[in-house]
Write an enzyme that holds these catalytic residues in place. Structure first.
Site, mmCIF file in Angstrom:
data_model
loop_
_atom_site.group_PDB
_atom_site.id
_atom_site.type_symbol
_atom_site.label_atom_id
_atom_site.label_comp_id
_atom_site.label_asym_id
_atom_site.label_seq_id
_atom_site.Cartn_x
_atom_site.Cartn_y
_atom_site.Cartn_z
ATOM 1 N N ASP A 164 6.970 3.361 2.458
ATOM 2 C CA ASP A 164 5.692 3.264 1.741
ATOM 3 C C ASP A 164 5.059 4.658 1.641
ATOM 4 O OD1 ASP A 164 3.536 0.684 1.232
ATOM 5 O OD2 ASP A 164 2.724 2.721 1.280
ATOM 6 N N ILE A 165 4.494 4.961 0.494
ATOM 7 C CA ILE A 165 3.910 6.290 0.252
ATOM 8 C C ILE A 165 2.621 6.506 1.062
ATOM 9 C CG2 ILE A 165 2.365 5.750 -1.708
ATOM 10 C CD1 ILE A 165 3.639 8.179 -3.151
ATOM 11 N N HIS A 182 7.490 -7.478 -3.126
ATOM 12 C CA HIS A 182 7.908 -6.572 -2.068
ATOM 13 C C HIS A 182 7.459 -7.129 -0.736
ATOM 14 C CE1 HIS A 182 3.995 -5.361 -3.677
ATOM 15 N NE2 HIS A 182 3.679 -4.979 -2.457
HETATM 16 P P1 5GP Z 1 0.605 -4.327 -2.129
HETATM 17 O O1 5GP Z 1 -0.862 -4.124 -1.953
HETATM 18 O O2 5GP Z 1 0.975 -4.564 -3.580
HETATM 19 O O3 5GP Z 1 1.160 -5.369 -1.200
HETATM 20 O O4 5GP Z 1 1.288 -2.993 -1.647
HETATM 21 C C1 5GP Z 1 1.721 -1.982 -2.495
HETATM 22 C C2 5GP Z 1 2.209 -0.851 -1.618
HETATM 23 O O5 5GP Z 1 2.917 0.052 -2.431
HETATM 24 C C3 5GP Z 1 1.100 -0.065 -0.922
HETATM 25 O O6 5GP Z 1 1.293 -0.118 0.482
HETATM 26 C C4 5GP Z 1 1.254 1.349 -1.477
HETATM 27 O O7 5GP Z 1 1.007 2.352 -0.533
HETATM 28 C C5 5GP Z 1 2.692 1.359 -1.965
HETATM 29 N N1 5GP Z 1 2.927 2.245 -3.101
HETATM 30 C C6 5GP Z 1 2.199 2.349 -4.239
HETATM 31 N N2 5GP Z 1 2.732 3.252 -5.067
HETATM 32 C C7 5GP Z 1 3.834 3.736 -4.436
HETATM 33 C C8 5GP Z 1 4.815 4.713 -4.806
HETATM 34 O O8 5GP Z 1 4.774 5.322 -5.874
HETATM 35 N N3 5GP Z 1 5.814 4.941 -3.913
HETATM 36 C C9 5GP Z 1 5.880 4.295 -2.713
HETATM 37 N N4 5GP Z 1 6.904 4.603 -1.904
HETATM 38 N N5 5GP Z 1 4.976 3.366 -2.349
HETATM 39 C C10 5GP Z 1 3.964 3.097 -3.193
#
Ligand code: 5GP
Length: 119
Positions: A33-34, A104
Site C-alpha cells: 500500500d502506498i 482488494h
Molecule cells: P480502500 O479505502 O479502497 O479500501 O483502500 C484503498 C487503498 O489503496 C488505500 O489504503 C490507499 O493507500 C491505497 N492506494 C491508493 N492509491 C494507490 C496507489 O497508487 N498505489 C498503491 N500501492 N496504493 C494505493
C-alpha cells in the site's frame, strides 16, 4: 456498480502506474500500500474487473476465487506474518469507505493493530 476501467488499481494491473509487487500469479497481484496504516500493509487484488468483495464472490470463476484465497497464505508467508498474525480487511461501498472501486483485500500486520473498528 459498473466497473470503472480507469480506477487506479486497473492502471496498476495494466502496468501504467508502478507498484512494489509482493506476489503475483495468473489471477492475482499483491503489492505494498502506498500509504501504509501498519508496519506491513499489503493489498491483494484480483486481476479480473470486480468492483468489490460482493461482486467478486458473486461473479468470479471458481478458479479465480481459489487463486485469490490461496494467495492470502502466500502473501502471509512472504511477509512473515504467520506466527505473529495479521488483519484482513475488505472495505466495501459507501459505509465501508471504499476508495478504490476494484476489489482488494488489505493485509495488515507487523505489530499490534488496535481496535477492529472505531465508530
Ligand atoms: P480502500 O479505502 O479502497 O479500501 O483502500 C484503498 C487503498 O489503496 C488505500 O489504503 C490507499 O493507500 C491505497 N492506494 C491508493 N492509491 C494507490 C496507489 O497508487 N498505489 C498503491 N500501492 N496504493 C494505493
Amino acid at each position: 456498480m459498473t466497473y470503472d476501467t480507469e480506477n487506479i488499481f486497473a492502471k496498476i494491473l495494466r502496468g501504467e502506474i508502478p507498484n512494489t509487487t509482493v506476489y503475483e500469479n495468473e489471477y492475482v497481484l499483491a503489492f505494498e500500500d502506498i500509504n501504509p496504516q501498519a508496519p506491513i500493509h499489503i493489498l491483494i487484488v484480483p486481476k479480473g474487473p470486480y468492483t468489490d468483495m460482493a461482486h467478486f464472490s458473486l461473479s468470479a470463476s471458481g478458479e479465480e476465487q481459489v487463486a485469490f484465497t490461496k494467495s492470502i497464505s502466500e502473501v502471509v508467508k512472504i511477509a512473515q506474518l504467520e506466527s505473529t498474525g495479521f488483519r484482513a480487511i475488505a472495505n466495501t461501498g459507501i459505509d465501508g469507505l471504499q476508495e478504490v472501486p476494484h476489489y482488494h483485500l488489505h493485509i495488515l500486520g507487523g505489530g499490534p493493530l488496535g481496535p477492529m473498528v472505531n465508530l
